[in-house]
Design an enzyme around this catalytic site. Sequence first.
Site, PDB file in Angstrom:
ATOM      1  N   LYS A 167     -38.586 -26.990  46.799  1.00 23.95           N
ATOM      2  CA  LYS A 167     -37.572 -27.051  45.729  1.00 23.95           C
ATOM      3  C   LYS A 167     -36.319 -27.779  46.218  1.00 23.95           C
ATOM      4  CE  LYS A 167     -34.456 -24.459  45.826  1.00 23.95           C
ATOM      5  NZ  LYS A 167     -34.319 -23.054  45.534  1.00 23.95           N
ATOM      6  N   GLU A 190     -32.610 -23.724  38.417  1.00 24.29           N
ATOM      7  CA  GLU A 190     -32.753 -24.731  39.484  1.00 24.29           C
ATOM      8  C   GLU A 190     -33.686 -25.853  39.032  1.00 24.29           C
ATOM      9  OE1 GLU A 190     -33.834 -22.540  43.017  1.00 24.29           O
ATOM     10  OE2 GLU A 190     -31.735 -22.092  43.474  1.00 24.29           O
ATOM     11  N   SER A 247     -42.329 -15.212  54.760  1.00 20.81           N
ATOM     12  CA  SER A 247     -41.115 -15.093  55.581  1.00 20.81           C
ATOM     13  C   SER A 247     -41.025 -13.722  56.257  1.00 20.81           C
ATOM     14  CB  SER A 247     -39.875 -15.301  54.716  1.00 20.81           C
ATOM     15  OG  SER A 247     -39.970 -16.525  54.021  1.00 20.81           O
ATOM     16  N   HIS A 300      -8.353 -30.252  55.538  1.00 24.86           N
ATOM     17  CA  HIS A 300      -7.909 -31.144  54.470  1.00 24.86           C
ATOM     18  C   HIS A 300      -8.432 -32.563  54.677  1.00 24.86           C
ATOM     19  CE1 HIS A 300      -5.308 -32.315  51.205  1.00 24.86           C
ATOM     20  NE2 HIS A 300      -4.896 -33.334  51.919  1.00 24.86           N
ATOM     21  N   CYS A 314     -38.411 -22.219  48.156  1.00 25.30           N
ATOM     22  CA  CYS A 314     -37.143 -22.765  48.677  1.00 25.30           C
ATOM     23  C   CYS A 314     -37.269 -24.176  49.247  1.00 25.30           C
ATOM     24  CB  CYS A 314     -36.596 -21.877  49.789  1.00 25.30           C
ATOM     25  SG  CYS A 314     -36.890 -20.132  49.570  1.00 25.30           S
ATOM     26  N   TYR A 325     -32.615 -17.763  38.655  1.00 27.39           N
ATOM     27  CA  TYR A 325     -32.581 -18.792  39.699  1.00 27.39           C
ATOM     28  C   TYR A 325     -33.582 -19.920  39.400  1.00 27.39           C
ATOM     29  CZ  TYR A 325     -30.339 -15.778  43.346  1.00 27.39           C
ATOM     30  OH  TYR A 325     -29.501 -15.002  44.109  1.00 27.39           O
ATOM     31  N   ALA A 363     -27.182 -18.430  47.068  1.00 27.65           N
ATOM     32  CA  ALA A 363     -26.846 -19.686  46.383  1.00 27.65           C
ATOM     33  C   ALA A 363     -27.882 -19.966  45.320  1.00 27.65           C
ATOM     34  CB  ALA A 363     -26.819 -20.835  47.381  1.00 27.65           C
ATOM     35  N   CYS A 369     -41.737 -19.291  50.130  1.00 25.23           N
ATOM     36  CA  CYS A 369     -40.565 -20.080  50.528  1.00 25.23           C
ATOM     37  C   CYS A 369     -40.963 -21.467  51.029  1.00 25.23           C
ATOM     38  CB  CYS A 369     -39.780 -19.327  51.598  1.00 25.23           C
ATOM     39  SG  CYS A 369     -38.483 -20.311  52.340  1.00 25.23           S
ATOM     40  N   ARG A 388     -27.797 -13.926  34.450  1.00 21.51           N
ATOM     41  CA  ARG A 388     -27.319 -12.535  34.368  1.00 21.51           C
ATOM     42  C   ARG A 388     -27.173 -11.950  35.767  1.00 21.51           C
ATOM     43  NH1 ARG A 388     -29.965  -7.699  33.891  1.00 21.51           N
ATOM     44  NH2 ARG A 388     -31.998  -8.731  33.726  1.00 21.51           N
ATOM     45  N   GLU A 425     -11.009 -25.827  51.276  1.00 20.84           N
ATOM     46  CA  GLU A 425      -9.656 -25.359  51.616  1.00 20.84           C
ATOM     47  C   GLU A 425      -9.028 -24.568  50.469  1.00 20.84           C
ATOM     48  OE1 GLU A 425      -6.545 -28.351  52.206  1.00 20.84           O
ATOM     49  OE2 GLU A 425      -7.719 -29.766  51.024  1.00 20.84           O
ATOM     50  N   GLY A 484     -39.462 -14.591  35.410  1.00 22.15           N
ATOM     51  CA  GLY A 484     -39.437 -13.548  36.429  1.00 22.15           C
ATOM     52  C   GLY A 484     -40.699 -13.495  37.282  1.00 22.15           C
TER      53      GLY A 484
END
Length: 458
Positions: free
Chosen positions: A50, A180, A14, A434, A47, A176, A339, A42, A203, A439, A260
């Site tokens: 996955k 995941e 990337s 809504h 990413c 992560y 995320a 990635c 953590r 919201e 890691g």
Amino acid sequence: MPYDYDLFVIGGGSAGVRCARVSATHGAKVAIAEERFWGGTCVNVGCVPKKIMVNAAEYGGWIDDAPAFGWTVRKLGFDLGRLKAARDAEVARLNGVYGKLLGGAGCTVFEARATLVDPHTVQVGGRRVTAERIVLAVGGKSVRPEIPGAELGMLSDDVFDLEVLPRRLAVVGSGYIGLEFGCLFHGLGSEVDLIYRNELPLRGFDNDIRTALKEALAVQGIRQHAPRQLARLDRAGDGVLVTLDDGARIEADAVLLATGRAPNLHGLGCDAIGVECTAMGAVEVDEDHRTTVPSVYAIGDVTDKLNLTPMATAVGHALADTLFGKNPRRASYRDVPTAVFTNPPIGTVGMTEADAAALGPVDIYATRFTPMRHGISRREGRKALMKLVVCQRTRRVLGAHMLGEDAPEIMQGIGIAVAMGATKEDFDRTVGIHPTAAEEFVTLRTRTREAGVRAAAE
Ligand code: NDP
């Protein structure tokens, strides 16, 4: 020109691809080398594949929910081989896109390993090439923990080679990657044992989110062994016997070691030319991503700063603009939204409550609720948590955190507001959409509690 190229980029992930492509667009003569696959972690083993697997896992839950909404459905099974074929085809398509982008921008492309010879020379594909500047964008790779039998475990790259779903999967680590994969394999039908060394997973994230995640995993039936360390792995028939530090044993068909990642520097030649590394083994860079050798820069995971694809591309782009675009600038590492694609997923931006409270008094606004869809589906473990951390003095929203469906999608927009310095009152006067979960972020009227008061008084 005294050099063959203005810029030589080592690594086609990337960070490297963006830096090479944008530099070439600015008129620089650019070469880029990649030894394994265009798009790096990635696109190939991170990413993208996955997320496709996360999507596959989501269908399982939706099939289970459907009868409550009037559908008659039967869940007949899941075929990992079929998903793999579709996923690999998409990854191959994206590889092609990356290759075309580089060629289209006029970069010279080397599909070979490159190593450093001196501050302006690389060895690539059996020859020496010189460049005024060299960018290291070689990324990172998973690290195997040092325990007996570690070679019996998969690393995250290996997961993408699986043709058959493991019936029982043990996952070590609650960052992560461990979370995941643990969640998505559970969603696809594996029994999952998750082993991690702290009381709470993930953590570094907000403690309320970590607690809510732990609860959601438990409700879904993901078995958590925490706080526990992995002691050893042994072969057991076709599977693996996992032994923990308290002597407990878990039988699994496959084990994922997700403890890691580390910068991918082995054999690159940094030592030989004087590029220094941090105590953690990452390339040392200044704020402009220049290494200790003035003609050599480093970007992306090899610097181990914030190991996220969009951060790598932002830094690669900024460096290209700085060096060749007459637009010196730095990508900001502050308020970067992120995320975690767990089930439910997490979206977060800005400071955790603990970090903010350490700096001064904050107001906490939080809500937990069952999304409307699951009032009908009655599916367990779907409760959402949304939380804002607000500075008492300035009223600025310092952090926004969510665990719940669509959290990654929602947090992208909230990230703009937080980065712009929006106050709680800015959030309050925004009219909600809504009926949505999102919201809730603009209707959090009642303060849940305050924190950090003591720190401020000291
Ligand atoms: P992380 O550093 O996030 O997590 C590593 C996990 O392994 C932690 O739970 C850590 O525990 C644990 N651990 C580390 N060493 C040991 C040990 N010796 N014994 C037992 N447990 C250990 O790494 P990941 O590999 O999960 O992810 C790497 C990075 O990749 C992430 O930080 C993120 O930047 C990026 N990434 C981003 C994604 C996304 O944006 N959605 C997806 C995947 C990766 P402890 O917390 O106690 O240190």
